[in-house]
Structures are given as structure tokens and as C-alpha cells.
Design a protein around this motif. Structure first.
Motif, short mmCIF file in Angstrom:
data_model
loop_
_atom_site.label_atom_id
_atom_site.label_comp_id
_atom_site.label_asym_id
_atom_site.label_seq_id
_atom_site.Cartn_x
_atom_site.Cartn_y
_atom_site.Cartn_z
N LEU A 1 6.34 9.88 3.88
CA LEU A 1 6.68 8.84 3.38
C LEU A 1 5.86 8.34 1.97
CD1 LEU A 1 8.76 6.03 4.86
CD2 LEU A 1 6.84 5.41 3.11
N THR A 2 4.59 8.42 2.23
CA THR A 2 3.80 8.09 1.02
C THR A 2 3.89 9.00 -0.24
OG1 THR A 2 2.13 7.22 2.80
CG2 THR A 2 1.23 7.70 0.79
N ASN A 3 3.90 10.25 0.22
CA ASN A 3 4.05 11.19 -1.12
C ASN A 3 5.54 10.97 -1.72
OD1 ASN A 3 1.64 12.25 -0.47
ND2 ASN A 3 2.60 13.79 0.87
N ARG A 4 6.62 10.67 -0.76
CA ARG A 4 7.65 10.32 -1.39
C ARG A 4 7.67 9.22 -2.42
NH1 ARG A 4 12.77 11.04 0.78
NH2 ARG A 4 13.59 10.12 -0.99
N TYR A 5 7.25 8.19 -1.74
CA TYR A 5 7.05 6.93 -2.86
C TYR A 5 6.15 6.94 -3.99
CZ TYR A 5 5.44 2.19 -4.12
OH TYR A 5 5.55 1.12 -4.96
N LYS A 6 5.17 7.86 -3.98
CA LYS A 6 4.67 8.28 -5.09
C LYS A 6 5.57 9.27 -6.20
CE LYS A 6 -0.28 8.56 -3.30
NZ LYS A 6 -1.48 9.50 -2.90
N GLU B 1 8.61 8.90 -6.33
CA GLU B 1 9.75 8.06 -6.74
C GLU B 1 9.34 7.11 -7.76
OE1 GLU B 1 13.08 7.60 -5.87
OE2 GLU B 1 13.08 9.35 -4.46
N ILE B 2 7.91 6.85 -7.80
CA ILE B 2 7.38 5.89 -8.78
C ILE B 2 6.75 6.40 -10.10
CG2 ILE B 2 7.44 3.66 -7.33
CD1 ILE B 2 4.38 4.03 -7.36
N GLY B 3 6.70 7.86 -9.83
CA GLY B 3 6.04 8.93 -10.84
C GLY B 3 4.78 8.94 -10.76
N ILE B 4 4.10 8.85 -9.68
CA ILE B 4 2.54 9.05 -9.57
C ILE B 4 2.15 10.00 -8.74
CG2 ILE B 4 2.00 6.61 -10.38
CD1 ILE B 4 1.31 5.96 -7.41
N GLY C 1 0.60 13.12 -7.21
CA GLY C 1 -0.63 13.97 -7.43
C GLY C 1 -1.89 12.94 -7.53
N TRP C 2 -1.58 11.71 -7.74
CA TRP C 2 -2.68 10.75 -7.86
C TRP C 2 -3.43 10.51 -6.70
CZ3 TRP C 2 -1.82 5.93 -11.49
CH2 TRP C 2 -1.55 6.65 -12.83
N GLY C 3 -4.63 10.37 -6.65
CA GLY C 3 -5.66 10.28 -5.40
C GLY C 3 -5.62 11.31 -4.56
N GLN C 4 -5.41 12.58 -5.11
CA GLN C 4 -5.53 13.95 -4.14
C GLN C 4 -6.70 14.46 -4.38
OE1 GLN C 4 -1.73 15.67 -3.97
NE2 GLN C 4 -0.86 14.13 -2.90
#
Length: 143
Positions: free
Chosen positions: A128-133, A135-138, A140-143
Motif C-alpha cells: 500500500l505504501t508503494n502504491r501510494y508513492k 499514485e502521487i508520483g514519488i 522510488g524515493w526513500g529507497q
């Protein structure tokens, strides 16, 4: 002091709580999850939510509720919902007399089940966290 094993129930609970905390910190605007369908539905494994509640926002709320139950216990909910019923002595005595159930085996069965469920819920919180990222276009961030 000994550290818990990687496969212990305590570790599984900590991984799940950590995943939900990460999800909660990442999802800055939970309302963006409304009406976004759960993309990765797996008919073989079923669903924890009814079909009508199968959007990402409902699942987000559901995962947070489970985290709260683990952290604070479910007894607080049961006490608020209804008064505790006292078991009759005859029922309790008959269960104890049967003795057919080995308590250690029963505990192992439930621990394995809890560990499996917590592992699956951890995976779903991370998804869900990855899907949210995404959906909002971020993504790959914070990985």
C-alpha cells in the motif's frame, strides 16, 4: 539480554507495526486513497475486506486499526462493546476434563497462524505504501 529470533512472533509484530508506521508516515493525504481500487487482488488468498470496502483508503484504515489492536490489545474494544459474560462452571469443567487438546500444540498452532497473518499484513502494508508513492508520483524515493 537476548534478542528475539528473526522468526519469532515478537519480531513479526514489530515488522508489521514498523511497516504500518512507515505507511502512516508516507501517506500524507489519506483521502487521496479513496476510491482507488486495490490493484493487486488475489482471488486465491481471498480478501480481509468485503468487496464494497475494497479501496486503498479502507485498507489503510483497516491496517491502522489492526496495529492499534496489537499495540493496545483487543480487550479494550470488547469491554466497551458488551459486558463480559461469565462462563458456567459446568462448561469450563467439561473442557478441562476432556484434556484431548495439548495446550503446547494448540499454542504452536496459533503462533504459526499469527506469524503467517502478520507476515501477510506486513507485506500488504508495504504494498500500500508503494502504491501510494506511485499514485502521487514519488515512486522510488526513500529507497
Amino acid at each position: 539480554m537476548q534478542l528475539p529470533e528473526k522468526n519469532s512472533l515478537f519480531s513479526a509484530m514489530n515488522r508489521f507495526i514498523g511497516a504500518v508506521n512507515n505507511m502512516d508516515q508516507t501517506v500524507m493525504v489519506p483521502s487521496l486513497l479513496r476510491d482507488v481500487p486495490l490493484q493487486q487482488r488475489d482471488a486465491e488468498h481471498g480478501s480481509y475486506l468485503r468487496e464494497a470496502e475494497a479501496d486503498m483508503y479502507s485498507y489503510y484504515s483497516h491496517l491502522k486499526s489492526i496495529r492499534n489492536d496489537i499495540e493496545w490489545g483487543v480487550l479494550r474494544k470488547e469491554r466497551a462493546e458488551k459486558p463480559a459474560a461469565k462462563p458456567e462452571n459446568s462448561e469450563t469443567e467439561s473442557e478441562e476434563e476432556e484434556g484431548g487438546m495439548d495446550l503446547e500444540q494448540l499454542l504452536q498452532f496459533h503462533l504459526k497462524g499469527l506469524h503467517g497473518v502478520l507476515s501477510e499484513l506486513t507485506s500488504r502494508a508495504n504494498n500500500l505504501t508503494n502504491r501510494y508513492k506511485q499514485e502521487i508520483g514519488i515512486a522510488g524515493w526513500g529507497q
